[in-house]
Design a protein around this motif. Structure first.
Motif, mmCIF file in Angstrom:
data_model
loop_
_atom_site.group_PDB
_atom_site.id
_atom_site.type_symbol
_atom_site.label_atom_id
_atom_site.label_comp_id
_atom_site.label_asym_id
_atom_site.label_seq_id
_atom_site.Cartn_x
_atom_site.Cartn_y
_atom_site.Cartn_z
ATOM 1 N N TRP A 186 0.823 -1.206 0.000
ATOM 2 C CA TRP A 186 0.000 0.000 0.000
ATOM 3 C C TRP A 186 0.855 1.253 0.000
ATOM 4 N N LYS A 187 1.940 1.222 0.738
ATOM 5 C CA LYS A 187 2.823 2.389 0.767
ATOM 6 C C LYS A 187 3.441 2.637 -0.604
ATOM 7 N N LEU A 188 3.868 1.577 -1.278
ATOM 8 C CA LEU A 188 4.438 1.728 -2.614
ATOM 9 C C LEU A 188 3.390 2.217 -3.598
ATOM 10 N N PHE A 189 2.173 1.705 -3.504
ATOM 11 C CA PHE A 189 1.106 2.147 -4.397
ATOM 12 C C PHE A 189 0.800 3.627 -4.193
ATOM 13 N N LEU A 190 0.674 4.056 -2.944
ATOM 14 C CA LEU A 190 0.356 5.458 -2.685
ATOM 15 C C LEU A 190 1.499 6.380 -3.100
ATOM 16 N N LEU A 191 2.721 5.963 -2.880
ATOM 17 C CA LEU A 191 3.856 6.769 -3.306
ATOM 18 C C LEU A 191 3.908 6.891 -4.826
ATOM 19 N N SER A 192 3.672 5.789 -5.530
ATOM 20 C CA SER A 192 3.678 5.824 -6.993
ATOM 21 C C SER A 192 2.529 6.674 -7.531
ATOM 22 N N PHE A 193 1.368 6.545 -6.914
ATOM 23 C CA PHE A 193 0.211 7.330 -7.346
ATOM 24 C C PHE A 193 0.466 8.822 -7.137
#
Length: 56
Positions: free
Chosen positions: A37-44
């Protein structure tokens, strides 16, 4: 029947010096669920920021 005495050293090490060393520590490889989730939010957020700056 083969009898062996109790060995407290690492038998996989063949050299006498390496037998005296403690066995290597294996890292605990458990994947945490929140990293995805952290990687997804950072990428988004990064994509949104780049896209928003190109439009305006």
């Amino acid at each position: 029947m083969m009898t062996r005495r109790l060995v407290l050293t690492n038998e996989s090490a063949r050299h006498p010096f390496r037998q005296t060393l403690p066995p290597p520590v294996t890292p605990d490889v458990r994947k945490r669920d929140d990293e995805d989730w952290k990687l997804f939010l950072l990428s988004f957020a990064a994509f949104f920021t780049c896209f928003y700056t190109l439009i305006f």
